[in-house]
Enzyme design. Structure first.
Site, PDB file in Angstrom:
ATOM      1  N   ALA A  66       0.858  -1.184   0.000  1.00 16.30           N
ATOM      2  CA  ALA A  66       0.000   0.000   0.000  1.00 16.30           C
ATOM      3  C   ALA A  66       0.894   1.234   0.000  1.00 16.30           C
ATOM      4  CB  ALA A  66      -0.865  -0.009   1.252  1.00 16.30           C
ATOM      5  N   GLU A 113      -0.454  -9.391  -0.922  1.00 14.65           N
ATOM      6  CA  GLU A 113      -1.890  -9.701  -0.766  1.00 14.65           C
ATOM      7  C   GLU A 113      -2.597  -9.750  -2.123  1.00 14.65           C
ATOM      8  OE1 GLU A 113      -2.228  -6.655   2.278  1.00 14.65           O
ATOM      9  OE2 GLU A 113      -3.057  -8.147   3.645  1.00 14.65           O
TER      10      GLU A 113
HETATM   11  N1  COA Z   1       4.490   3.335  -0.214  1.00 18.04           N
HETATM   12  C1  COA Z   1       4.877   4.546  -0.648  1.00 18.04           C
HETATM   13  N2  COA Z   1       6.040   4.794  -1.254  1.00 18.04           N
HETATM   14  C2  COA Z   1       6.852   3.736  -1.438  1.00 18.04           C
HETATM   15  C3  COA Z   1       6.537   2.441  -1.008  1.00 18.04           C
HETATM   16  C4  COA Z   1       5.285   2.270  -0.359  1.00 18.04           C
HETATM   17  N3  COA Z   1       4.856   1.070   0.051  1.00 18.04           N
HETATM   18  N4  COA Z   1       7.551   1.611  -1.315  1.00 18.04           N
HETATM   19  C5  COA Z   1       8.476   2.363  -1.942  1.00 18.04           C
HETATM   20  N5  COA Z   1       8.071   3.652  -2.001  1.00 18.04           N
HETATM   21  C6  COA Z   1       8.772   4.787  -2.573  1.00 18.04           C
HETATM   22  C7  COA Z   1       9.874   5.311  -1.641  1.00 18.04           C
HETATM   23  O1  COA Z   1       9.336   6.148  -0.669  1.00 18.04           O
HETATM   24  C8  COA Z   1      10.735   6.024  -2.647  1.00 18.04           C
HETATM   25  O2  COA Z   1      10.130   7.242  -2.974  1.00 18.04           O
HETATM   26  P1  COA Z   1      11.048   8.602  -3.149  1.00 18.04           P
HETATM   27  O3  COA Z   1      11.944   8.278  -4.311  1.00 18.04           O
HETATM   28  O4  COA Z   1      10.041   9.658  -3.460  1.00 18.04           O
HETATM   29  O5  COA Z   1      11.788   8.760  -1.859  1.00 18.04           O
HETATM   30  C9  COA Z   1      10.654   5.145  -3.888  1.00 18.04           C
HETATM   31  O6  COA Z   1       9.459   4.391  -3.745  1.00 18.04           O
HETATM   32  C10 COA Z   1      11.799   4.177  -4.033  1.00 18.04           C
HETATM   33  O7  COA Z   1      11.901   3.470  -2.818  1.00 18.04           O
HETATM   34  P2  COA Z   1      13.328   3.112  -2.152  1.00 18.04           P
HETATM   35  O8  COA Z   1      13.064   2.713  -0.743  1.00 18.04           O
HETATM   36  O9  COA Z   1      14.277   4.230  -2.395  1.00 18.04           O
HETATM   37  O10 COA Z   1      13.733   1.878  -3.066  1.00 18.04           O
HETATM   38  P3  COA Z   1      14.592   0.596  -2.691  1.00 18.04           P
HETATM   39  O11 COA Z   1      14.711  -0.160  -3.966  1.00 18.04           O
HETATM   40  O12 COA Z   1      15.853   0.988  -1.977  1.00 18.04           O
HETATM   41  O13 COA Z   1      13.697  -0.219  -1.633  1.00 18.04           O
HETATM   42  C11 COA Z   1      11.657  -1.297  -0.849  1.00 18.04           C
HETATM   43  C12 COA Z   1      12.507  -0.808  -2.062  1.00 18.04           C
HETATM   44  C13 COA Z   1      10.372  -1.806  -1.458  1.00 18.04           C
HETATM   45  C14 COA Z   1      12.392  -2.404  -0.086  1.00 18.04           C
HETATM   46  C15 COA Z   1      11.402  -0.111   0.117  1.00 18.04           C
HETATM   47  O14 COA Z   1      10.953   0.998  -0.635  1.00 18.04           O
HETATM   48  C16 COA Z   1      10.356  -0.418   1.160  1.00 18.04           C
HETATM   49  O15 COA Z   1      10.655  -1.020   2.175  1.00 18.04           O
HETATM   50  N6  COA Z   1       9.099   0.012   0.909  1.00 18.04           N
HETATM   51  C17 COA Z   1       7.999  -0.168   1.862  1.00 18.04           C
HETATM   52  C18 COA Z   1       7.509  -1.585   1.852  1.00 18.04           C
HETATM   53  C19 COA Z   1       6.407  -1.789   2.846  1.00 18.04           C
HETATM   54  O16 COA Z   1       6.556  -1.581   4.035  1.00 18.04           O
HETATM   55  N7  COA Z   1       5.236  -2.182   2.329  1.00 18.04           N
HETATM   56  C20 COA Z   1       4.072  -2.466   3.142  1.00 18.04           C
HETATM   57  C21 COA Z   1       3.216  -1.277   3.203  1.00 18.04           C
HETATM   58  S1  COA Z   1       1.800  -1.563   4.238  1.00 18.04           S
END
Ligand code: COA
Length: 259
Positions: A66, A113
């Site tokens: 999400a 999910e």
């Molecule tokens: N919601 C909103 N934005 C998200 C996102 C999410 N679930 N997952 C990634 N993004 C965004 C980041 O904020 C970032 O945005 P920005 O460039 O404006 O700062 C961009 O996507 C790239 O993410 P980044 O973390 O820099 O990439 P990465 O390749 O190093 O890591 C993940 C990827 C998916 C491991 C990491 O982004 C992450 O942990 N995301 C959240 C996952 C999560 O908790 N999901 C469950 C949500 S309930």
């Protein structure tokens, strides 16, 4: 409807829905969820489309969950209101045609999910899967606690949900979370080849088969077997059943019309 957050394409009876927010790792915000539900509604009755593949744009993520930005400041009540109406996950699960998750990278939270609501899951070698909600102080809310548990069992589901740890594709295959794992550059071809084989079957039989299998997790054995009998007999009302039986007897390939 002109889509801003997804791409939708249908060719040779196979539709592909791509969540198209690669800069945000294809995170699901409300407009994206609405567009996916709308697209499913459009494809539902399309006779051109027999199998649906769901994937994410770019080479990093399937869907990273999400959109966390939407959670900030939300109260219990506003979150509850936001979750009213047809849920994306239910729309995927209830879609009357086979849905395949093509997991091409991070498949987290709401992304997992979505994959769990699909009928089949195939991952690239570099995919990472998990339910990391616990790290945000929340729990899975898109069916994760239920569908993951039914698929991999309570022990593995607890481990993933309580730790929030991500697992790699090989591990996901080992616990039955994905059907198979392919090299990054092979994933698309392998999934399309499978989708093409399924698309040749009778759409009516596919629909009945999907409903029958889904019934197994929703009811007891006696009711499930009774439902299976009903659905089995329903297939006998189709021209496709006559075509399938005749083709076998005439030693030729069937040509299922979905009638
Ligand atoms: N919601 C909103 N934005 C998200 C996102 C999410 N679930 N997952 C990634 N993004 C965004 C980041 O904020 C970032 O945005 P920005 O460039 O404006 O700062 C961009 O996507 C790239 O993410 P980044 O973390 O820099 O990439 P990465 O390749 O190093 O890591 C993940 C990827 C998916 C491991 C990491 O982004 C992450 O942990 N995301 C959240 C996952 C999560 O908790 N999901 C469950 C949500 S309930």
């Amino acid at each position: 409807m002109v889509y801003q957050n997804i791409l939708l394409e249908t060719k040779d009876r196979i539709s592909i829905l791509t969540v198209n927010r690669p800069d945000k790792r294809n995170a699901l915000n409300q407009p994206t969820r609405d567009e996916i539900v709308h697209a499913l509604d459009t494809l539902r009755s399309s006779t051109d489309s027999r199998v649906l593949i769901v994937t994410g744009a770019g080479d990093k993520a399937f869907i990273a969950g999400a959109d966390i930005n939407e959670f900030e400041g939300r109260t219990s009540l506003t979150q509850r209101d936001a979750m009213k109406g047809l849920r994306l996950f239910d729309a995927v699960e209830e879609f009357p045609k086979p849905v395949i998750a093509m997991i091409n990278g991070f498949c987290l939270g709401g992304g997992l999910e979505v994959a769990l609501a699909c009928d089949l899951r195939f991952a690239s070698e570099n995919a990472k899967l998990g339910q990391p909600e616990i790290n945000l102080g929340i729990i899975p809310g898109g069916g994760g606690t239920q569908r993951l548990t039914r698929l991999v069992g309570e022990g593995k589901s607890m481990e993933l949900i309580l730790t929030g740890d991500l697992i790699d594709a090989a591990h996901a295959k080992e616990i039955g979370l994905v059907n198979d794992v392919y090299a990054v550059n092979e994933l698309r071809d392998r999934v399309y080849a499978l989708a093409a084989r399924i698309a040749e079957k009778s759409p009516i039989a596919l629909r009945m088969a999907k409903e029958a299998v889904k019934t197994a997790a929703r009811t007891n054995l006696r009711e499930g077997l009774s439902r299976e009998t009903d659905l089995f007999c329903l297939t006998f009302g189709s021209q496709d059943k006559e075509e399938g039986v005749r083709a076998f007897l005439e030693k030729r390939k069937p040509d299922f019309k979905g009638l």
